[in-house]
Design a protein around this motif. Structure first.
Motif, PDB file in Angstrom:
ATOM      1  N   ALA A 154       0.840  -1.189   0.000  1.00  0.00           N
ATOM      2  CA  ALA A 154       0.000   0.000   0.000  1.00  0.00           C
ATOM      3  C   ALA A 154       0.883   1.250   0.000  1.00  0.00           C
ATOM      4  O   ALA A 154       2.062   1.186   0.340  1.00  0.00           O
ATOM      5  N   ALA A 155       0.305   2.380  -0.375  1.00  0.00           N
ATOM      6  CA  ALA A 155       1.044   3.643  -0.410  1.00  0.00           C
ATOM      7  C   ALA A 155       1.726   3.900   0.925  1.00  0.00           C
ATOM      8  O   ALA A 155       1.142   3.723   1.977  1.00  0.00           O
ATOM      9  N   ASP A 156       2.999   4.306   0.857  1.00  0.00           N
ATOM     10  CA  ASP A 156       3.737   4.641   2.073  1.00  0.00           C
ATOM     11  C   ASP A 156       3.948   6.148   2.203  1.00  0.00           C
ATOM     12  O   ASP A 156       4.586   6.605   3.136  1.00  0.00           O
ATOM     13  N   GLY A 157       3.437   6.925   1.251  1.00  0.00           N
ATOM     14  CA  GLY A 157       3.537   8.375   1.323  1.00  0.00           C
ATOM     15  C   GLY A 157       4.846   8.935   0.813  1.00  0.00           C
ATOM     16  O   GLY A 157       5.134  10.110   1.001  1.00  0.00           O
ATOM     17  N   ASN A 158       5.659   8.126   0.136  1.00  0.00           N
ATOM     18  CA  ASN A 158       6.982   8.570  -0.307  1.00  0.00           C
ATOM     19  C   ASN A 158       7.111   8.620  -1.820  1.00  0.00           C
ATOM     20  O   ASN A 158       6.467   7.856  -2.543  1.00  0.00           O
ATOM     21  N   TYR A 159       7.997   9.504  -2.264  1.00  0.00           N
ATOM     22  CA  TYR A 159       8.447   9.539  -3.652  1.00  0.00           C
ATOM     23  C   TYR A 159       9.834   8.914  -3.640  1.00  0.00           C
ATOM     24  O   TYR A 159      10.728   9.378  -2.940  1.00  0.00           O
ATOM     25  N   TRP A 160      10.019   7.822  -4.396  1.00  0.00           N
ATOM     26  CA  TRP A 160      11.256   7.053  -4.391  1.00  0.00           C
ATOM     27  C   TRP A 160      12.023   7.243  -5.686  1.00  0.00           C
ATOM     28  O   TRP A 160      11.430   7.293  -6.757  1.00  0.00           O
ATOM     29  N   VAL A 161      13.342   7.319  -5.608  1.00  0.00           N
ATOM     30  CA  VAL A 161      14.203   7.305  -6.791  1.00  0.00           C
ATOM     31  C   VAL A 161      15.389   6.383  -6.541  1.00  0.00           C
ATOM     32  O   VAL A 161      15.827   6.212  -5.406  1.00  0.00           O
ATOM     33  N   TRP A 162      15.874   5.795  -7.625  1.00  0.00           N
ATOM     34  CA  TRP A 162      17.042   4.919  -7.588  1.00  0.00           C
ATOM     35  C   TRP A 162      18.071   5.445  -8.568  1.00  0.00           C
ATOM     36  O   TRP A 162      17.722   6.023  -9.597  1.00  0.00           O
ATOM     37  N   GLU A 163      19.335   5.179  -8.307  1.00  0.00           N
ATOM     38  CA  GLU A 163      20.392   5.710  -9.169  1.00  0.00           C
ATOM     39  C   GLU A 163      20.560   4.932 -10.471  1.00  0.00           C
ATOM     40  O   GLU A 163      21.194   5.426 -11.394  1.00  0.00           O
ATOM     41  N   HIS A 164      19.981   3.734 -10.572  1.00  0.00           N
ATOM     42  CA  HIS A 164      20.079   2.941 -11.788  1.00  0.00           C
ATOM     43  C   HIS A 164      18.688   2.543 -12.263  1.00  0.00           C
ATOM     44  O   HIS A 164      17.716   2.637 -11.513  1.00  0.00           O
ATOM     45  N   THR A 165      18.593   2.079 -13.501  1.00  0.00           N
ATOM     46  CA  THR A 165      17.313   1.602 -14.018  1.00  0.00           C
ATOM     47  C   THR A 165      16.865   0.367 -13.244  1.00  0.00           C
ATOM     48  O   THR A 165      17.655  -0.289 -12.562  1.00  0.00           O
ATOM     49  N   ASN A 166      15.586   0.073 -13.361  1.00  0.00           N
ATOM     50  CA  ASN A 166      14.978  -1.105 -12.724  1.00  0.00           C
ATOM     51  C   ASN A 166      15.255  -1.175 -11.222  1.00  0.00           C
ATOM     52  O   ASN A 166      15.512  -2.238 -10.677  1.00  0.00           O
ATOM     53  N   ARG A 167      15.226  -0.016 -10.580  1.00  0.00           N
ATOM     54  CA  ARG A 167      15.380   0.114  -9.120  1.00  0.00           C
ATOM     55  C   ARG A 167      16.725  -0.386  -8.617  1.00  0.00           C
ATOM     56  O   ARG A 167      16.831  -0.922  -7.525  1.00  0.00           O
TER      57      ARG A 167
END
Length: 137
Positions: A38-51
């Motif tokens: 479920a939604a955790d309220g965060n915007y996530w980014v990763w430094e590489h493709t496919n997380r």
């Protein structure tokens, strides 16, 4: 007040979540497989493709991605290659990302629930973000 979290999770920027296990790590990060989470309220980014690689997650705005992570020492500026808007639906559920620090330069928007690899024209170009009510498209 800026809030952020560092964690392993899933996500990327198309409308569908990918079924690839999370591999992102940063200092103090925990592992997680967020399939069906479920939604955790965060915007996530990763430094590489496919997380892949290091990740940062924010529950609030951040004008300067040069500092993120639990210690505030990880630099995600111009490094993000995949993302997941796992914010709460409704007001301030979308995320507008900016090319420059302090919400400057060109911008694009990640609707609530969107995930995928960042398109080539935005890959390694994002430096700040704000939560917004509507992406406008």
């Amino acid at each position: 007040m800026r809030k952020f979290r560092t964690l392993l999770a899933v996500g990327t920027l198309t409308a569908a979540l990918l079924a690839v296990p999370a591999t992102a790590t940063t200092a103090g990060a925990a592992t997680a497989d967020a399939s069906g989470v479920a939604a955790d309220g965060n915007y996530w980014v990763w430094e590489h493709t496919n997380r892949g690689g290091a990740a940062c997650g924010w529950s609030g705005n951040d004008a300067d991605w040069r500092t993120c992570g639990s210690s505030g020492t990880f630099n995600m500026n111009d490094k993000a290659s995949s993302w997941w808007n796992n914010g709460y639906a409704g007001s301030l559920g979308d995320v507008r990302v900016y090319e420059d620090i302090n919400y400057g330069g060109a911008s694009t928007c990640a609707p609530n629930g969107s995930a995928g690899n960042i398109p080539w024209e935005w890959n390694d170009r994002i430096s700040s973000h704000k939560w917004v009510t509507n992406c406008g498209y």
